[in-house]
Scaffold this motif. Structure first.
Motif: not given
Length: 254
Positions: A6-8, A11, A35, A37-38, A42, A46, A64, A203
């Protein structure tokens, strides 16, 4: 080898050093990054990153809960549009967030349930965001669990009772920087959970682990989380990496 589930990292927080951050992650042993999504805003960032690093970055598709408002149905249409057109490795990040605002609670519930049904349709795991909403989230997942649903409760920091319920649903726990915080009791809760139920996550850019707390988080910091898990379970870091990497590969098909 570690997998950050889990990594954004796509961003804007990484706009000046994204390539360097990915290189640091790879050099620290993080060889795969999932990855989530939001929202529709985004997706391009991504997917651009996923296409630039196809053997490192694995995209999910989802809406999200904090992006759920009056136009959530249009947002869900965008999610479906992309699911029909390319490969994704899961539905996420989805769920219910009642920390900031409860105005759209019914819309959040509807969007969450709808995306769970999409996960079933496409045979994909779900990555679930829970904040001040465990009971609401749990009830929907329990109702929708027909044996075909799997996934992870992202950023788990709940109680032993909640942990038991998650295990009964057949879901994994996403463990991140919170486990390293001095004021957290998560390390004690984890002692009631078998390590075979865990995957690791950062995160990024949020929730940096000790000793990087207060700084921007990044995937290379996953090692600090793995080291803390090794301490909690009294096993070598290599064993933590082996178990959690296997779980992540099996869950996301990577």
């Amino acid at each position: 080898m570690l997998i950050d589930t889990h990594s954004h990292i796509y961003s804007e927080d990484f706009i000046h050093d994204r390539d360097e951050a990915l290189q640091r992650a790879y050099e620290s042993g993080v060889k795969k990054i999932v990855l989530p999504n939001i929202d529709s805003g985004s997706i391009k960032h991504m997917l651009d990153l996923s296409e630039a690093y196809p053997h490192l970055c694995y995209p999910l598709m989802g809406l999200h809960p904090t992006s759920v408002d009056e136009d959530y149905k249009e947002e869900l249409q965008a999610i479906e549009y992309w699911l029909e057109r390319r490969k994704f490795y899961g539905i996420g990040e989805i769920g219910i967030d009642l920390y900031w605002d409860k105005k759209f609670i019914e819309e959040q519930k509807e969007a969450f349930r709808y995306q769970i049904k999409l996960a079933k349709k496409y045979n994909l795991p779900v990555v679930i965001h829970v904040r001040n909403s465990f009971e609401e989230t749990y009830e929907i997942v329990k109702e929708e669990q027909d044996g075909s649903l799997n996934g992870v409760f992202h950023c788990f920091s709940g109680s032993e009772i909640e942990a038991t319920k998650i295990i009964e649903l057949g879901f994994l726990f996403g463990i991140g920087g919170v486990v390293t915080f001095k004021n957290s009791t998560l390390d004690e809760v984890l002692k009631s959970i078998d390590i075979s139920n865990l995957v690791l996550e950062t995160d990024s850019p949020y929730l940096s682990p000790v000793p990087k707390r207060g700084k921007r988080n990044e995937s290379s910091y996953l090692m600090y989380i793995a080291q803390k898990i090794a301490e909690v379970y009294n096993v070598p870091v290599a064993r933590v990496a082996e178990i959690t990497t296997s779980n992540a590969r099996n869950l996301f098909g990577i």
